[in-house]
Motif scaffolding. Structure first.
Motif: not given
Length: 95
Positions: A5-21
């Protein structure tokens, strides 16, 4: 289970960060993924009522461009807060 579950949260945060930048001027415009659309004669205040809820003419590319634009606009401040929380969690607990 919790580690997954923690890995899924980290991956989703990284993907949203990638879209934001993603820069629309530097990167997205070069590949033709800008959010600029041709202007129509319809009054923008009534545009939502004049168009059907499901528009089959809208493609996947347009939906992805709209998603990137929405993430960059709506999630800017919440993403900063989430990133600070994750950084503090990693610093304090060593995640």
């Amino acid at each position: 289970m919790f580690m997954m579950f923690g890995t899924i949260i980290y991956v989703s945060i990284l993907l949203v960060n990638a879209m934001a930048v993603l820069s629309e001027d530097r990167f997205l415009a070069r590949i033709g993924w800008t959010s600029a659309r041709p202007q129509s004669n319809i009054n923008p205040g009534f545009q939502a009522y004049d168009q059907p809820a499901f528009n089959p003419e809208v493609g996947v590319k347009t939906k992805i461009i709209d998603l990137i634009s929405a993430v960059r606009t709506l999630l800017r401040i919440p993403l900063i807060v989430v990133n600070i929380i994750v950084i503090l969690y990693e610093l304090i607990l060593g995640g």
